[in-house]
Design a protein around this motif. Sequence first.
Motif, mmCIF file in Angstrom:
data_model
loop_
_atom_site.group_PDB
_atom_site.id
_atom_site.type_symbol
_atom_site.label_atom_id
_atom_site.label_comp_id
_atom_site.label_asym_id
_atom_site.label_seq_id
_atom_site.Cartn_x
_atom_site.Cartn_y
_atom_site.Cartn_z
ATOM 1 N N UNK A 248 0.842 -1.217 -0.123
ATOM 2 C CA UNK A 248 -0.158 0.180 0.125
ATOM 3 C C UNK A 248 0.993 1.190 0.091
ATOM 4 N N UNK A 249 2.244 1.057 0.389
ATOM 5 C CA UNK A 249 3.049 2.259 0.114
ATOM 6 C C UNK A 249 3.067 2.967 -0.995
ATOM 7 N N UNK B 51 0.689 3.715 -3.181
ATOM 8 C CA UNK B 51 -0.147 4.605 -3.522
ATOM 9 C C UNK B 51 0.307 6.023 -2.689
ATOM 10 N N UNK B 52 0.983 5.830 -1.622
ATOM 11 C CA UNK B 52 1.399 6.837 -0.500
ATOM 12 C C UNK B 52 2.492 7.758 -1.453
ATOM 13 N N UNK B 53 3.473 6.609 -1.938
ATOM 14 C CA UNK B 53 4.683 7.292 -2.732
ATOM 15 C C UNK B 53 4.128 8.185 -3.961
ATOM 16 N N UNK B 54 3.158 7.319 -4.581
ATOM 17 C CA UNK B 54 2.491 8.055 -5.860
ATOM 18 C C UNK B 54 2.089 9.720 -5.298
ATOM 19 N N UNK B 55 1.302 9.605 -4.345
ATOM 20 C CA UNK B 55 0.825 10.651 -3.683
ATOM 21 C C UNK B 55 1.917 12.049 -3.622
ATOM 22 N N UNK B 56 3.197 11.156 -3.083
ATOM 23 C CA UNK B 56 4.351 12.197 -2.900
ATOM 24 C C UNK B 56 5.333 12.584 -4.025
ATOM 25 N N UNK C 229 6.980 3.993 -8.200
ATOM 26 C CA UNK C 229 7.756 2.611 -7.712
ATOM 27 C C UNK C 229 7.006 1.547 -8.303
ATOM 28 N N UNK C 230 8.129 0.390 -8.635
ATOM 29 C CA UNK C 230 7.430 -0.725 -9.274
ATOM 30 C C UNK C 230 8.510 -1.921 -8.744
ATOM 31 N N UNK D 279 12.163 -0.756 -7.734
ATOM 32 C CA UNK D 279 13.031 0.687 -8.230
ATOM 33 C C UNK D 279 12.061 1.997 -8.133
ATOM 34 N N UNK D 280 12.487 3.151 -7.987
ATOM 35 C CA UNK D 280 11.826 4.253 -7.591
ATOM 36 C C UNK D 280 12.559 5.316 -8.570
#
Length: 477
Positions: free
Chosen positions: A325-326, A328-333, A337-338, A391-392
């Motif tokens: 679920x992280x 989605x939080x990362x996308x918001x910020x 990541x995949x 990766x990010x």
Amino acid sequence: MDRLFHARGQGLPDVLRLRAGGGLVLPDAVCRPGDAGEVAALLERCSLDGIRMIPWGGGTSVTGGVNIPSGPEPVVSADLSELAGLVDLDVRSGLATFDAGTTGPQVEAALEPHGLTLGHFPQSWELSTVGGWIATRSSGQESMGYGRIDDLVAGLELVSPAGRLALQATPGTAAGPELRRLVTGSEGRFGVITRATLRVRPRPEARVVTAALLRSWNDGLEVVRELVQAGVPLTMARLSDAAETQVAMAIGLASSRLGGVLRRYLDLRRIGEEACLLLFGTDGEPWTVRSTLSCARSVIRRHRGAILGASPGRKWLADRFRHPYLRDALLDRGFVTDTFETAATWSQVDEVRATVSTAVDAALDQFGEKTILLCHVSHPYRDGTSLYFTFFFRSVADPEENISRWATAKRAATEALVASGATLSHHHGVGSWHAPWLEAEIGPLGRDILSIVAGRLDPRQILNPHVLTDPTDRLEE
Ligand SMILES: Cc1cc2nc3c(=O)[nH]c(=O)nc-3n(C[C@H](O)[C@H](O)[C@H](O)COP(=O)(O)OP(=O)(O)OC[C@H]3O[C@@H](n4cnc5c(N)ncnc54)[C@H](O)[C@@H]3O)c2cc1C
């Protein structure tokens, strides 16, 4: 909403498209067959009318497996959630028969009153299903002890447009080539798996995951290899590289106690940058758990690792289904990541990691992006291990550009995997996104065999024609 929900799986471009609301192809209908007879009737109708059908288990595919391909043919998503539940239990033989749409929590809830467990816990366990696991050759987080789904399937039923294939449960057989294995990994291309008989075990009294720090990635690999080759009965071993270890610390996997030990460890050995976290665990009766962990600790100490205790392991057990679920939080910020994964022999593993890492770096460098790549080992075998990469990179405003950058990195990683002799996928499967590279792994004859079987079972090519054998690059669809 139902059609929208069944439009895509859970890969990164799926999430990006669903969040942006564009570029979506929806199924024309969603059907929910309630038994194998209704699956057969649906297949017959679709075959007659040239309608494509995509079986839907939990929709957690990260390879484009459940995505609706664009094209002139109508498409039905066959949601198997009503084909669910425990059908039969043979406690004496340790065999439980489930309908294919049964989810992970439903499996364990049905077995718990009988004191049994399947022990199959992929990270998508909350949503993914028995049929989906078999169709994609899934591997659970405790595969080291319980085996992958391939090892847990004793028998199964497949309903295809050409008819029903019932393969009875058997402990072992020499009755010709193993057709259960042919269906396992068929990704809906050969038919719909409607039911499976799975090998279950007594629920363990105790489950303990504990942690250690190794001085370097290579030390960690040696420890894991030695543990698995010596037959120490662990159910899981997860070795993070130095970068992932630092992230694990940062997101609080490590308790303050671990932080203290780590600092002392770093001071003593002056190897801070290279330290790698190893989580290792087992289950069973308390005394077997104690003796297994003590065996594992002695191997770790021999490699001058620091034992950290059970607190990071408890935290990992508590959070293990929450980490995805992280994303989605990362996308918001503002971060994309995949993950991708593979397996290689112990002799290849280090080179594969280095080659893949260079390829992903170079791919994203063209966009002026510095990639962060994390790697861990989580499914070790006697002859090699899985490698799991995360990766990010920073997102840009245009979702299509993010998808295009992701596809560039994904192509580079997949080509590097195949070129270095590692497998295309250890447990996510082929789907449509990896399909262009399948021939590189199994050869043209191998791909022909799969196409011929698909042609016999599904002559009108209505079932998932976009997966496994279709070489079209669909990463940006
Ligand atoms: C956050 C996250 C974590 C994950 N972690 C893991 C992991 O730890 N281990 C792992 O192995 N995988 C993991 N996956 C990948 C995915 O969960 C697996 O591939 C899983 O087995 C898919 O099951 P499902 O029921 O969701 O299948 P779906 O996604 O619904 O379908 C997958 C494919 O199988 C076909 N299919 C589904 N059911 C049937 C059926 N009954 N008969 C024939 N074909 C069928 C579909 O058409 C599709 O092509 C993860 C995915 C996500 C999103």
